[in-house]
Design a protein around this motif. Structure first.
Motif, PDB file in Angstrom:
ATOM      1  N   ASP A   1      -2.094  -1.745 -16.337  1.00  0.00           N
ATOM      2  CA  ASP A   1      -2.230  -3.566 -16.202  1.00  0.00           C
ATOM      3  C   ASP A   1      -2.444  -4.235 -15.007  1.00  0.00           C
ATOM      4  OD1 ASP A   1       0.379  -5.260 -15.036  1.00  0.00           O
ATOM      5  OD2 ASP A   1      -0.253  -6.160 -17.595  1.00  0.00           O
ATOM      6  N   PRO A   2      -3.132  -4.976 -15.274  1.00  0.00           N
ATOM      7  CA  PRO A   2      -4.097  -5.654 -14.333  1.00  0.00           C
ATOM      8  C   PRO A   2      -3.140  -6.458 -13.052  1.00  0.00           C
ATOM      9  CG  PRO A   2      -5.108  -6.060 -16.392  1.00  0.00           C
ATOM     10  CD  PRO A   2      -3.904  -5.534 -16.217  1.00  0.00           C
ATOM     11  N   GLU A   3      -2.368  -6.835 -13.634  1.00  0.00           N
ATOM     12  CA  GLU A   3      -0.780  -7.648 -12.602  1.00  0.00           C
ATOM     13  C   GLU A   3      -0.569  -6.711 -11.748  1.00  0.00           C
ATOM     14  OE1 GLU A   3      -1.029 -11.500 -12.260  1.00  0.00           O
ATOM     15  OE2 GLU A   3      -2.777 -11.106 -13.314  1.00  0.00           O
ATOM     16  N   ARG A   4       0.282  -5.253 -12.495  1.00  0.00           N
ATOM     17  CA  ARG A   4       0.577  -3.943 -12.043  1.00  0.00           C
ATOM     18  C   ARG A   4      -0.017  -3.923 -10.854  1.00  0.00           C
ATOM     19  NH1 ARG A   4       4.873  -2.050  -9.346  1.00  0.00           N
ATOM     20  NH2 ARG A   4       4.703  -0.064 -10.185  1.00  0.00           N
ATOM     21  N   ARG A   5      -1.156  -3.482 -11.480  1.00  0.00           N
ATOM     22  CA  ARG A   5      -2.484  -3.238 -10.299  1.00  0.00           C
ATOM     23  C   ARG A   5      -2.503  -4.129  -9.016  1.00  0.00           C
ATOM     24  NH1 ARG A   5      -7.382  -4.397 -12.688  1.00  0.00           N
ATOM     25  NH2 ARG A   5      -6.875  -2.770 -14.112  1.00  0.00           N
ATOM     26  N   VAL A   6      -2.623  -5.229  -9.342  1.00  0.00           N
ATOM     27  CA  VAL A   6      -2.755  -6.339  -8.081  1.00  0.00           C
ATOM     28  C   VAL A   6      -1.369  -5.982  -7.435  1.00  0.00           C
ATOM     29  CG1 VAL A   6      -3.112  -8.678  -7.142  1.00  0.00           C
ATOM     30  CG2 VAL A   6      -3.865  -8.365  -9.036  1.00  0.00           C
ATOM     31  N   GLN A   7      -0.129  -5.955  -7.615  1.00  0.00           N
ATOM     32  CA  GLN A   7       0.879  -5.915  -6.745  1.00  0.00           C
ATOM     33  C   GLN A   7       0.904  -4.745  -6.558  1.00  0.00           C
ATOM     34  OE1 GLN A   7       4.235  -5.836 -10.035  1.00  0.00           O
ATOM     35  NE2 GLN A   7       6.154  -5.175  -8.190  1.00  0.00           N
ATOM     36  N   ARG A   8       0.529  -3.294  -6.685  1.00  0.00           N
ATOM     37  CA  ARG A   8       0.969  -2.512  -6.740  1.00  0.00           C
ATOM     38  C   ARG A   8      -0.149  -2.369  -4.963  1.00  0.00           C
ATOM     39  NH1 ARG A   8       0.912   3.689  -9.305  1.00  0.00           N
ATOM     40  NH2 ARG A   8       1.486   4.054  -7.131  1.00  0.00           N
ATOM     41  N   TRP A   9      -1.059  -2.631  -5.313  1.00  0.00           N
ATOM     42  CA  TRP A   9      -2.517  -2.620  -4.427  1.00  0.00           C
ATOM     43  C   TRP A   9      -1.163  -3.600  -3.235  1.00  0.00           C
ATOM     44  CZ3 TRP A   9      -5.152  -7.776  -3.856  1.00  0.00           C
ATOM     45  CH2 TRP A   9      -6.154  -7.176  -2.559  1.00  0.00           C
ATOM     46  N   LEU A  10      -1.329  -4.673  -3.644  1.00  0.00           N
ATOM     47  CA  LEU A  10      -0.359  -5.387  -3.017  1.00  0.00           C
ATOM     48  C   LEU A  10       0.099  -4.952  -1.082  1.00  0.00           C
ATOM     49  CD1 LEU A  10      -0.660  -8.960  -3.916  1.00  0.00           C
ATOM     50  CD2 LEU A  10      -1.302  -7.932  -1.962  1.00  0.00           C
ATOM     51  N   GLN A  11       1.300  -4.457  -2.611  1.00  0.00           N
ATOM     52  CA  GLN A  11       2.710  -3.495  -1.819  1.00  0.00           C
ATOM     53  C   GLN A  11       1.999  -2.820  -0.934  1.00  0.00           C
ATOM     54  OE1 GLN A  11       4.608  -2.119  -5.584  1.00  0.00           O
ATOM     55  NE2 GLN A  11       6.041  -4.240  -5.009  1.00  0.00           N
ATOM     56  N   GLY A  12       1.456  -1.690  -1.475  1.00  0.00           N
ATOM     57  CA  GLY A  12       0.128  -1.117  -0.523  1.00  0.00           C
ATOM     58  C   GLY A  12      -0.569  -1.062   0.727  1.00  0.00           C
ATOM     59  N   VAL A  13      -1.121  -2.318   1.050  1.00  0.00           N
ATOM     60  CA  VAL A  13      -1.612  -2.544   2.029  1.00  0.00           C
ATOM     61  C   VAL A  13       0.036  -3.564   3.030  1.00  0.00           C
ATOM     62  CG1 VAL A  13      -3.149  -4.912   2.896  1.00  0.00           C
ATOM     63  CG2 VAL A  13      -3.404  -3.568   0.728  1.00  0.00           C
ATOM     64  N   TRP A  14       0.613  -4.210   2.695  1.00  0.00           N
ATOM     65  CA  TRP A  14       1.827  -4.118   3.183  1.00  0.00           C
ATOM     66  C   TRP A  14       2.603  -3.386   3.777  1.00  0.00           C
ATOM     67  CZ3 TRP A  14       3.155  -8.435  -0.788  1.00  0.00           C
ATOM     68  CH2 TRP A  14       2.255  -9.617  -0.888  1.00  0.00           C
ATOM     69  N   ARG A  15       3.148  -2.006   2.888  1.00  0.00           N
ATOM     70  CA  ARG A  15       3.843  -0.612   3.614  1.00  0.00           C
ATOM     71  C   ARG A  15       2.578  -0.367   4.479  1.00  0.00           C
ATOM     72  NH1 ARG A  15       2.888   1.221  -0.161  1.00  0.00           N
ATOM     73  NH2 ARG A  15       4.712   0.186  -1.518  1.00  0.00           N
ATOM     74  N   GLY A  16       1.518  -0.611   4.617  1.00  0.00           N
ATOM     75  CA  GLY A  16       0.576   0.337   6.077  1.00  0.00           C
ATOM     76  C   GLY A  16       0.863  -0.649   7.550  1.00  0.00           C
TER      77      GLY A  16
END
Length: 220
Positions: free
Chosen positions: A53-68
């Motif tokens: 899912d494109p929106e879920r993809r963006v959400q998970r990617w951003l969460q990964g960057v912010w988590r790091g």
């Protein structure tokens, strides 16, 4: 500004800039459109961008960057950079250190938009982040990994001076595959060191990561 976000590495072809929210917003349409997807796919990682899912993809990617970004410590840090070429955000380049002040070793991870591939940017991104690792942070070695069938990534490692350092197993999309390990020592990097790569904001970042000072390459 938070010091890791103020770091910038500049080469004649591109720049790596700390992954601020503004730059991530520029990359988001590429992630949403599937431009970051690669074949063969990389190992499973929050940045691997497998989500259908494109929106879920963006959400998970951003969460990964912010988590790091939010979990940076002397024991483990992940610096995320946005690759900017011709004024456009076209990918990401990460540098990861685990107990770096003890081991002086850093690992790279990256992705590049499909529309920006085939222009030599992958190799230039690696050269830039290696300059940060060795010249800026005082690394003794750099490491990289890619599945054995990922000819592009393995070719970049070989052409940049890495030597094969054994294999291991990892998963991609949940399935096991053989991962080729690569290592580049400071001694092997020094003859390849480039004078056309510049660093900015590194001193403050080094302090934020609790990396003890070491003299630059030219003084050793």
């Amino acid at each position: 500004m938070y010091p890791p976000l103020a770091v910038e590495i500049t080469t004649p072809l591109l720049s790596l800039r700390g992954a601020t929210d503004d730059l991530l917003a520029e990359l988001a349409p590429l992630v949403r459109a599937g431009e970051a997807v690669a074949e063969p796919p990389p190992f499973d990682d929050p940045m691997s961008l497998y989500e259908v899912d494109p929106e879920r993809r963006v959400q998970r990617w951003l969460q990964g960057v912010w988590r790091g970004r939010g979990s940076v410590s002397a024991d483990l840090w992940r610096l995320s950079f946005v690759v900017v070429h011709d004024g456009r955000a076209v990918g990401m380049q990460d540098l990861i250190g685990q107990r770096f002040d003890v081991f002086r070793s850093a690992t790279s991870f990256s992705w590049l938009a499909r529309s920006a591939r085939g222009r030599g940017l992958g190799r230039e991104m690696r050269a830039a982040v290696l300059h940060l690792a060795f010249e800026g942070l005082g690394a003794d070695r750099a490491e990289s990994e890619a599945f054995t069938d990922n000819a592009g990534s393995n070719r970049i490692s070989q052409s940049t001076g890495y030597v094969a350092n054994g294999t291991t197993w990892a998963t991609r999309q949940g399935s096991a595959a053989v991962l080729q390990r690569w290592q580049l020592s400071r001694e092997d990097w020094l003859p390849r060191r480039r004078d056309d790569i510049s660093l900015a904001g590194v001193a403050a970042c080094r302090a934020a990561l609790a990396i003890s000072a070491r003299p630059p390459t030219s003084e050793r």
